[in-house]
Design an enzyme around this catalytic site. Structure first.
Site, PDB file in Angstrom:
ATOM      1  N   LYS A  30       0.856  -1.188   0.000  1.00 29.83           N
ATOM      2  CA  LYS A  30       0.000   0.000   0.000  1.00 29.83           C
ATOM      3  C   LYS A  30       0.893   1.239   0.000  1.00 29.83           C
ATOM      4  CE  LYS A  30      -4.025   1.824   2.588  1.00 29.83           C
ATOM      5  NZ  LYS A  30      -4.847   1.624   3.794  1.00 29.83           N
ATOM      6  N   SER A  76      -9.741   1.492   2.718  1.00 31.68           N
ATOM      7  CA  SER A  76      -8.890   2.304   1.872  1.00 31.68           C
ATOM      8  C   SER A  76      -7.791   1.524   1.149  1.00 31.68           C
ATOM      9  CB  SER A  76      -8.220   3.394   2.717  1.00 31.68           C
ATOM     10  OG  SER A  76      -7.355   2.805   3.669  1.00 31.68           O
ATOM     11  N   SER A 100      -9.845  -0.926   6.857  1.00 31.16           N
ATOM     12  CA  SER A 100      -9.265  -0.675   5.533  1.00 31.16           C
ATOM     13  C   SER A 100      -8.571  -1.856   4.871  1.00 31.16           C
ATOM     14  CB  SER A 100      -8.282   0.498   5.603  1.00 31.16           C
ATOM     15  OG  SER A 100      -8.983   1.703   5.672  1.00 31.16           O
TER      16      SER A 100
END
Lengths: 481, 469
Positions: free
Chosen positions: A77, A152, A176
């Site tokens: 990420k 996310s 997330s």
């Protein structure tokens, strides 16, 4: 050769010389090249991946010591720092930022010969539940590209689901990791707070968030967890975990286990398909020999309000450093006085980040601290104590990961409150620090549904064993893209 | 009534590394922005790692200032935007939600007056702004982050001072105390910074900041009292404000910034878990921490019989008292105290002098013993000391090379006296009538023997010789 391969299959093939890292990386890059225009899982791709694979192949051929990952591609990420590669947090603020160091999780993966294949898309600074708030544009759900992939860590979920990598690291502040795992039909783990070092994770809500692995199977998640878990001298909040082998004894089953079904998360407000999938999962566990009983965590009702208060408060402070003075995007200071410069450069932060900066600043202001921040902390303690009580009665808790099915991109973006409420089933794990995992369980109307399990702090082993037992009963179709 | 309170920022200069990273705490010798790392620069993803030794040093200071130490300490973030602050918040301690700073509710006596210590908090120093010219007129502002993250304690007193003189005495005692404890060198540039707040009868509280040297705070406070009194006399309200000390003009100037209106939005720093302060740690520190100045002084007076004034000088200067403690035996305490406080004067006053000193505790001990056993005279002792300071040679070598040994054989002393009697016939005849002149003759003999002769023996012989003439 198929890219849809488990970690144990991959490493076995590499050991046996049936496959080289270079071949696999090359094929992965080709796959990325083919699907990215439809998916946008990545913000950047590692241009040296092939060279790195060649180095690892050389070691294998020379029978030198090779790390446990054998050059497998892993996506990270883009709010986790990687030396020499951009770490943008999907924000204009950091569009050119290259960290001078690797996050602890990244250096651990690298030292086990993993290849960081690319940096995965996310909501700006991990604030969002759909990945629509990325400065670089949304990621799309590989099961239906009109739909959101969750967030996310949307890019992480998409990249694993769409075979653009073997596993990914996301971060989970309010769900997330689990949200994109559920929406993209992969496994996602939010570990116990302190199990994994946050050093190198760009802080959003530092008392709440954890880095977590996403992969296609529980076994693979356990494999990654083995590498990245453990105390770190760069993070004072990490705890001693006794370094268990999470991949060992995964097959022990759930016979005799007590599973609490969280009443507040399976009733009203939950989509019908999600409800029936959850019921099915419960009966599966019962068939496997577990005992399922309803349990009430009524403080969960206030969890979203408490979470957005605390997370925004911490974010307002954590993101204050982005003043574009020491690093940042190209913008001249010429003609600005200090304060006007700060407000000018910070106006490039996106709408959701700005909203939370304002909210967080407000709840910490003199006169409001007791009313909001402290009250939210009380809710947090209450949730913790209710969960403590529950784990005296049951071994695990169960709820659907997301209350609804994936929805269309743009459908909810104008209603932030609706998006906040998507986190209703995941937040209790973050506020209390306990681990939780999302397991892909069924498909409805072509869209994935995930089942979530919670365990008590540091009970990752038990959590993974039960999740593995559940996953073994499923037989889901391959990703359509 | 005038009320003055102080906020003292004291860097823990005796620590190796910064408060939350491994960069050097002593940033002074570095090129700008070369003593920095991702942590003290607050780079995205970096996390603070607490320097445990800073907690011990701050706890020691808290004990020495009579503070309570809470069972758990914690850190808070103080949020504000400023270019010297890499994270745009400062990690500090805060007691508004219950005492969690390293020390609180302390007290120290100055001349029979109690000065209460409200709290002692551990925090990070920001970087340093460098202006071209004054901060008001500067065209460019440069930032040096070498100092960012340097560990410091902020000591906050209650408004217990009634006049600037008390402030000066307090600060001198405090500076000696931190030095004696081995937590800081208060005389390093920027290591000991004092802000004051002051109000006169019925007036608002005015803060004084930016006082460069802690000796200037007395001047700044005097200026403020005069300024505030003249406003009050004219019936003008004294506004509550922050004023900066202008070192060049020796006045305080109203600060343009609205610091008093700022809302720092304090909240807990969760990257540093709360630290439990075990009772065993406190007990251990109490046992092992350096003896206090007060206790040293009492010991010197009562146990060793050293005169009060000498004991005061000796105890309040850590360099002196360390030297004393390391060199004395049971028998030579007074002589060593004397050597340190009188004969060493002028040779070990500054830090540079002290660093270059070649004197060891053994030197001092030998020297004192030689004087006490009449091997050399006090005057020779002083000469020997000066030679040792320069060369570091053993005392015996110095005595023989400078020929300082006692003239203990009477015949050579008699010979010297005979010579003086021949050279100073006028004085000799005067001495017969006026005994005061005898001292002049003794002095002449001492000079001739290079101070090596025993003064009382010399006097005896001169007297006899005068009587016999």
């Amino acid at each position: 050769m198929t890219l849809s391969i488990s970690i144990s299959q991959y490493t076995q093939k590499l050991r046996d010389g049936e496959l080289s890292s270079e071949e696999f990386i090359a094929q992965t890059l080709e796959r990325i090249n083919n699907v990215e225009k439809n998916l946008h899982a990545f913000i950047s791709i590692n241009e040296n991946a092939i060279d790195q694979a060649k180095q690892i192949d050389k070691k294998i051929k020379a029978k030198e010591k090779v790390g446990a990952c054998f050059g497998m591609p892993i996506s990270i990420k883009d709010n986790i720092c990687t030396k020499g590669m951009k770490t943008t947090c999907a924000s204009k603020m950091l569009e050119d930022f290259v960290a001078p160091y690797d996050a602890t999780v990244v250096s651990k993966l690298k030292s086990e010969d993993a290849i960081i294949i690319g940096k995965a898309n996310l909501d700006e600074f991990a604030m969002g539940s759909t990945t629509e708030y990325s400065y670089f544009g949304p990621s799309r759900n590989p099961w239906n590209t009109d739909y959101v992939p969750g967030g996310s860590s949307g890019g992480s979920g998409v990249s694993v689901s769409a075979l653009e990598c073997i596993a990914s690291l996301g971060s989970d502040t309010g769900g997330s990791v689990r949200s994109p795992a559920s929406f993209c039909s992969v496994v996602g783990l939010k570990p116990t707070y302190g199990l994994i070092s946050r050093y190198g994770l760009v802080s959003f809500a530092n008392s709440i968030e954890q880095i977590g692995p996403l992969a296609r199977t529980v076994e693979d998640v356990a494999f990654i967890l083995n590498i990245i878990a453990g105390r770190d001298s760069h993070d004072n909040t990490t705890i001693e975990n006794g370094t268990p082998d999470y991949t060992k004894d995964l097959d022990v089953g759930v016979s005799g286990k007590k599973i609490g079904i969280i009443s507040e998360m399976v009733g009203e407000g939950v989509d019908k398909d999600v409800q029936s999938s959850t019921k099915h999962a419960i009966s599966t566990f019962e068939k496997l020999g577990a005992q399922c009983i309803p349990i009430s965590i009524d403080s969960a009702e206030h969890s979203v309000a408490a979470y957005y208060t605390l997370a925004s408060a911490e974010a307002s402070s954590n993101l204050a450093r982005f003043d574009n003075l020491r690093y940042g995007y190209d913008f001249s200071v010429e003609g600005y006085e200090y304060n006007s410069y700060i407000s000018k450069v910070r106006s490039s932060l996106g709408p959701e980040v700005t909203r939370r900066m304002l909210l967080g600043t407000f709840v910490l202001s003199a006169g409001y601290y007791g009313k909001y921040y402290q009250k939210a902390q009380k809710v947090r303690s209450l949730i913790k104590s209710q969960l403590d009580e529950s784990f005296k009665k049951v071994d695990l808790l169960l709820a659907p990961t997301m209350p609804i099915l994936p929805f269309k991109i743009g459908e909810k973006i104008d209603d932030p409150l609706k998006i906040y409420l998507l986190d209703i089933n995941t937040i209790i794990a973050n506020l209390s620090g306990i681990p939780a995992i999302s397991v892909p369980y069924s498909i409805a109307n072509g869209l994935p549904i995930g089942i979530q399990l919670f365990a008590n702090s540091l009970q990752e082993k038990q959590l993974l064993q039960s999740a593995h037992a559940l996953q073994k009963t499923t037989n889901l179709p391959g990703v359509p893209i | 009534m005038t009320k003055i309170g102080l906020e003292i920022h004291c860097q823990l200069t005796k620590l190796e590394s910064k408060l939350f990273c491994s960069c050097k705490a002593d940033y002074r010798s570095f090129e700008p922005n070369s003593n920095i790392c991702p942590v003290c620069m607050g780079l995205p993803g970096s996390l603070p790692i607490l320097n445990k030794k800073s907690v011990e040093k701050a706890a020691m200071l808290s004990i020495a200032l009579g503070c309570k130490i809470p069972p758990k300490i914690g850190f808070f973030r103080k949020n504000y935007f400023y270019p010297d602050l890499p994270k745009n918040f400062q990690i500090t301690q805060y007691n508004a939600y219950g005492p969690t700073s390293i020390g609180y509710d302390g007290m120290i006596m100055i001349e029979d007056k109690e000065i209460r210590i409200r709290r002692i908090q551990l925090e990070e120093d920001p970087g340093r702004l460098v202006y071209s010219g004054s901060s008001e007129k500067t065209q460019i502002t440069l930032v040096d982050y070498n100092r960012a993250g340097t560990p410091l304690v902020e000591i906050v007193t209650e408004p217990d001072f009634e006049n600037p003189k008390q402030v000066r005495i307090f600060l001198n005692i405090l500076a000696d105390l931190v030095e004696n404890l081995g937590v800081a060198d208060p005389y390093l540039e920027g290591a000991f910074r004092v802000d004051g707040n002051i109000s006169i009868e019925k007036g608002n509280r005015v803060e004084i900041k930016n006082v460069g040297s802690f000796r200037d705070i007395e001047k700044a406070l005097h200026f403020e009292i005069t300024r505030q009194q003249s406003l009050a006399e004219r019936g003008i309200l004294i506004p509550a404000e922050t004023r900066h000390w202008d070192e060049a003009r020796k006045i305080t100037v109203s600060s343009r910034s609205k610091e008093e209106e700022q809302d720092y939005r304090y909240f807990p720093e969760e990257d540093i878990p709360k630290i439990i302060i075990e009772k065993t740690l406190i007990d251990n520190l109490k046992k092992t921490m350096p003896e206090s100045i007060m206790s040293k002084k009492e010991k010197y007076i009562n146990k060793y019989g050293i005169p009060t004034q000498v004991a005061e000088v000796l105890s309040s200067d850590k360099f002196y008292s360390d030297l004393f403690e390391q060199s004395h035996t049971e028998k030579n305490t007074k002589e060593i105290a004397n050597l340190i406080t009188t004969d060493l004067k002028g040779f070990a006053d500054t830090k540079e002098q002290r660093e270059q000193l070649k004197l060891t505790p053994k030197h001092l001990c030998d020297l004192a013993d030689s004087i006490l056993s009449n091997k050399i005279t006090r005057a020779s002792g002083k000469m020997a000391l000066q030679e040792i300071l320069k060369t570091g040679k053993p005392l015996s070598e110095v005595i023989s090379s400078l020929d300082l040994g006692h003239v203990d054989d009477e015949s050579s002393l008699v010979k010297a006296i005979d010579e003086v009697f021949t050279e100073e016939q006028k004085a000799v005849s005067e001495a017969k009538q006026n005994p005061d002149t005898i001292n002049y003759l003794v002095g002449k003999v001492m000079r001739k023997t290079k101070g090596k002769s025993d003064p009382s023996l010399t006097l005896d012989i001169i007297r006899k010789k005068l009587d016999s003439q």
